[in-house]
Design a protein around this motif. Structure first.
Motif, mmCIF file in Angstrom:
data_model
loop_
_atom_site.group_PDB
_atom_site.id
_atom_site.type_symbol
_atom_site.label_atom_id
_atom_site.label_comp_id
_atom_site.label_asym_id
_atom_site.label_seq_id
_atom_site.Cartn_x
_atom_site.Cartn_y
_atom_site.Cartn_z
ATOM 1 N N SER A 1 34.718 37.207 44.430
ATOM 2 C CA SER A 1 33.607 37.897 45.103
ATOM 3 C C SER A 1 33.825 37.952 46.604
ATOM 4 O O SER A 1 33.586 38.974 47.249
ATOM 5 C CB SER A 1 32.283 37.190 44.818
ATOM 6 O OG SER A 1 31.933 37.308 43.482
ATOM 7 N N GLN A 2 34.284 36.841 47.168
ATOM 8 C CA GLN A 2 34.523 36.797 48.610
ATOM 9 C C GLN A 2 35.730 37.646 49.002
ATOM 10 O O GLN A 2 35.683 38.390 49.982
ATOM 11 C CB GLN A 2 34.711 35.349 49.056
ATOM 12 C CG GLN A 2 33.445 34.534 48.907
ATOM 13 C CD GLN A 2 33.676 33.052 49.132
ATOM 14 O OE1 GLN A 2 34.600 32.474 48.589
ATOM 15 N NE2 GLN A 2 32.830 32.460 49.959
ATOM 16 N N LEU A 3 36.805 37.542 48.242
ATOM 17 C CA LEU A 3 38.018 38.291 48.567
ATOM 18 C C LEU A 3 37.836 39.789 48.375
ATOM 19 O O LEU A 3 38.425 40.586 49.110
ATOM 20 C CB LEU A 3 39.190 37.783 47.723
ATOM 21 C CG LEU A 3 39.651 36.357 48.008
ATOM 22 C CD1 LEU A 3 40.683 35.917 46.970
ATOM 23 C CD2 LEU A 3 40.213 36.229 49.420
ATOM 24 N N GLU B 1 34.506 44.526 35.814
ATOM 25 C CA GLU B 1 35.570 43.566 36.079
ATOM 26 C C GLU B 1 36.179 43.854 37.446
ATOM 27 O O GLU B 1 36.383 45.001 37.822
ATOM 28 C CB GLU B 1 36.635 43.673 34.992
ATOM 29 C CG GLU B 1 37.640 42.575 35.037
ATOM 30 C CD GLU B 1 38.391 42.443 33.729
ATOM 31 O OE1 GLU B 1 38.553 41.321 33.274
ATOM 32 O OE2 GLU B 1 38.808 43.475 33.184
ATOM 33 N N THR B 2 36.460 42.797 38.183
ATOM 34 C CA THR B 2 37.051 42.917 39.514
ATOM 35 C C THR B 2 38.301 42.047 39.570
ATOM 36 O O THR B 2 38.308 40.937 39.057
ATOM 37 C CB THR B 2 36.055 42.463 40.604
ATOM 38 O OG1 THR B 2 34.885 43.270 40.517
ATOM 39 C CG2 THR B 2 36.655 42.598 41.987
ATOM 40 N N ALA B 3 39.340 42.567 40.194
ATOM 41 C CA ALA B 3 40.576 41.816 40.359
ATOM 42 C C ALA B 3 41.040 41.930 41.811
ATOM 43 O O ALA B 3 40.859 42.969 42.445
ATOM 44 C CB ALA B 3 41.661 42.350 39.426
ATOM 45 N N VAL B 4 41.619 40.848 42.303
ATOM 46 C CA VAL B 4 42.149 40.814 43.662
ATOM 47 C C VAL B 4 43.562 40.226 43.587
ATOM 48 O O VAL B 4 43.775 39.215 42.926
ATOM 49 C CB VAL B 4 41.277 39.941 44.591
ATOM 50 C CG1 VAL B 4 41.896 39.829 45.973
ATOM 51 C CG2 VAL B 4 39.861 40.497 44.680
ATOM 52 N N ALA B 5 44.494 40.867 44.254
ATOM 53 C CA ALA B 5 45.864 40.361 44.304
ATOM 54 C C ALA B 5 46.150 39.844 45.709
ATOM 55 O O ALA B 5 45.802 40.481 46.709
ATOM 56 C CB ALA B 5 46.853 41.472 43.943
ATOM 57 N N LEU B 6 46.765 38.670 45.753
ATOM 58 C CA LEU B 6 47.141 38.056 47.019
ATOM 59 C C LEU B 6 48.654 37.986 47.112
ATOM 60 O O LEU B 6 49.352 37.906 46.100
ATOM 61 C CB LEU B 6 46.589 36.631 47.109
ATOM 62 C CG LEU B 6 45.087 36.460 47.054
ATOM 63 C CD1 LEU B 6 44.732 34.981 47.041
ATOM 64 C CD2 LEU B 6 44.423 37.154 48.220
#
Length: 91
Positions: free
Chosen positions: A57-59, A9-14
């Protein structure tokens, strides 16, 4: 935002402050247990979670603290609209 990359699992915060930032920026990237903790903290803090595998995926390939590139403005704008709708619904 979250997704699974190669079974993890991957998570990105903006973060985006329209008064201060020229564009949204990546403030955290996590995989595996770190991603799970990010999501748990987000849920505990009532932060909306948006799921878009391609965008994550990009971030996730970007450096933390960097502004998103113009090529991702439209996709991230959809995230911001989602968050605005969730926020207005909760009020």
């Amino acid at each position: 935002m979250k997704k699974k990359i190669r079974g993890r699992e991957t998570a990105v915060a903006l973060n985006y402050d329209s008064d201060r930032d020229v564009a949204p920026k990546v403030v955290a990237i996590g995989q595996g247990n770190v991603a799970k903790k990010m999501l748990e903290k987000g849920e505990e803090s009532d932060i909306p979670i948006y799921k878009d595998e391609k965008l994550v995926s990009q971030l996730a390939q970007m450096e933390m603290g960097s502004y998103i590139p113009e090529t991702l403005y439209e996709a991230v704008a959809q995230v911001l609209v989602f968050i605005a709708e969730v926020d207005s619904y909760e009020e």
